[in-house]
Enzyme design. Structure first.
Site, PDB file in Angstrom:
ATOM      1  N   SER A 185     -70.273  32.267  22.223  1.00 41.52           N
ATOM      2  CA  SER A 185     -69.950  33.824  21.246  1.00 41.52           C
ATOM      3  C   SER A 185     -69.442  33.223  20.053  1.00 41.52           C
ATOM      4  O   SER A 185     -68.793  32.268  20.231  1.00 41.52           O
ATOM      5  CB  SER A 185     -69.276  34.669  21.937  1.00 41.52           C
ATOM      6  OG  SER A 185     -70.027  35.457  22.865  1.00 41.52           O
TER       7      SER A 185
HETATM    8  N1  SAH Z   1     -69.508  32.711  28.140  1.00 37.89           N
HETATM    9  C1  SAH Z   1     -70.454  32.000  27.128  1.00 37.89           C
HETATM   10  C2  SAH Z   1     -71.031  32.509  26.680  1.00 37.89           C
HETATM   11  C3  SAH Z   1     -72.540  32.660  26.888  1.00 37.89           C
HETATM   12  S1  SAH Z   1     -74.288  33.852  26.272  1.00 37.89           S
HETATM   13  C4  SAH Z   1     -69.953  30.460  26.433  1.00 37.89           C
HETATM   14  O1  SAH Z   1     -68.280  30.576  25.995  1.00 37.89           O
HETATM   15  O2  SAH Z   1     -70.411  29.850  25.853  1.00 37.89           O
HETATM   16  C5  SAH Z   1     -73.998  34.075  27.849  1.00 37.89           C
HETATM   17  C6  SAH Z   1     -74.294  33.184  29.329  1.00 37.89           C
HETATM   18  O3  SAH Z   1     -74.662  33.961  30.142  1.00 37.89           O
HETATM   19  C7  SAH Z   1     -75.944  32.799  29.221  1.00 37.89           C
HETATM   20  O4  SAH Z   1     -75.119  31.139  29.129  1.00 37.89           O
HETATM   21  C8  SAH Z   1     -76.747  33.197  30.233  1.00 37.89           C
HETATM   22  O5  SAH Z   1     -77.753  32.714  30.726  1.00 37.89           O
HETATM   23  C9  SAH Z   1     -75.860  33.476  31.087  1.00 37.89           C
HETATM   24  N2  SAH Z   1     -76.159  34.655  31.901  1.00 37.89           N
HETATM   25  C10 SAH Z   1     -77.163  35.809  32.287  1.00 37.89           C
HETATM   26  N3  SAH Z   1     -77.268  36.553  32.846  1.00 37.89           N
HETATM   27  C11 SAH Z   1     -77.150  35.997  33.572  1.00 37.89           C
HETATM   28  C12 SAH Z   1     -76.640  36.708  35.301  1.00 37.89           C
HETATM   29  N4  SAH Z   1     -76.542  37.775  35.630  1.00 37.89           N
HETATM   30  N5  SAH Z   1     -75.493  35.289  35.716  1.00 37.89           N
HETATM   31  C13 SAH Z   1     -74.766  34.330  35.532  1.00 37.89           C
HETATM   32  N6  SAH Z   1     -74.809  34.232  33.726  1.00 37.89           N
HETATM   33  C14 SAH Z   1     -75.878  34.963  33.169  1.00 37.89           C
END
Ligand code: SAH
Length: 247
Positions: A99
């Site tokens: 993000s």
């Molecule tokens: N917080 C992260 C943002 C990552 S984007 C950062 O600081 O970089 C969101 C992430 O959520 C992705 O990596 C995706 O694979 C994950 N995601 C999507 N659905 C999910 C689920 N059901 N459980 C766990 N992670 C999930």
């Protein structure tokens, strides 16, 4: 006999010299390689905190301090490093993104983080949000559904020395029941609706931040607050997140 002693001293002396040279070379390497690298991003990181975070109204000093500290450039792929402190989300592989710095600061601010807290994050991704939380609260639990991303984040955050982040590979929809309830929950992927297990695992007085809405379009960032068993929902407006997926 004397001769023998002198000989062994000589050998000993030359051994020390070689070690000295190796140590000096190592120190010089550390100085010329690592120091400029960490310094290289110090100024841009400071600019990011000032212009993107503080200027947009994040006044919580512990959050600003955490953003000054966490090396975001070490949590993005190498070819994205030069953009690490820009006002943008960036690709981190597997079709996922880290993000935008302001969104991380804003979501962290919304849960009113305090030192004593135990916080659950859904969507580890690069590990950046987890690291920011770990700088502020006591214990962070983070779940990632894409195994390669979860493993890489764990490796990177272990290398950075974080000892208060607990990792799990799996479906965050179910939360982390054995470790709950949590003082706060941050969901960083867009869900179609708020997962009930996450509501159940939120402490009385706890807060959850979650983007909710259709995938691939704009979603609403919701703040949920639990008090007397009731959930109060505040809609904070449109955001765009990668989809919340299920196994
Ligand atoms: N917080 C992260 C943002 C990552 S984007 C950062 O600081 O970089 C969101 C992430 O959520 C992705 O990596 C995706 O694979 C994950 N995601 C999507 N659905 C999910 C689920 N059901 N459980 C766990 N992670 C999930």
């Amino acid at each position: 006999m004397n001769g023998k002693i002198l000989k062994s001293r000589k050998i000993h002396y030359s051994k020390v010299k070689i070690t000295d040279i190796i140590v000096m070379k190592y120190l010089a390497f550390l100085f010329f390689f690592f120091l400029p690298q960490t310094d290289q991003y110090k100024a841009v990181k400071e600019q990011m905190v000032k212009n993107q975070i503080a200027a947009r109204g994040i006044a919580n000093q512990t959050i600003l301090e955490a953003m000054r500290k966490v090396p975001r450039h070490l949590l993005v792929p190498e070819d994205q490093r030069e953009y690490a402190y820009e006002d943008l989300p960036l690709p981190i592989g597997e079709g996922q993104t880290i993000s935008q710095p302001y969104v991380v600061a804003y979501m962290t601010d919304l849960i009113t983080p305090k030192k004593y807290m135990k916080v659950l994050e859904i969507g580890t991704g690069s590990g950046y949000q987890a690291a920011i939380l770990a700088e502020i609260v006591e214990e962070v639990y983070t779940i990632e559904i894409v195994e390669s991303l979860g493993k890489r984040a764990k490796k990177d955050l272990d290398n950075l020395g974080y000892t208060n982040i607990n990792f799990r590979i799996g479906d965050g929809y179910l939360g982390w029941k054995e470790q709950g309830p949590f003082d706060a929950i941050i969901v960083t992927a867009a869900a179609e609706k708020v997962p009930q297990p996450l509501i159940d695992q939120l402490k009385e007085g706890g807060k959850m931040v979650i983007p909710v809405g259709p995938q691939g379009k704009l979603q609403d960032l919701l703040l949920l607050e639990k008090s007397n068993g009731q959930i109060k929902i505040t809609n904070l407006g449109p955001v765009r997140f990668v989809p919340f997926t299920r196994k």
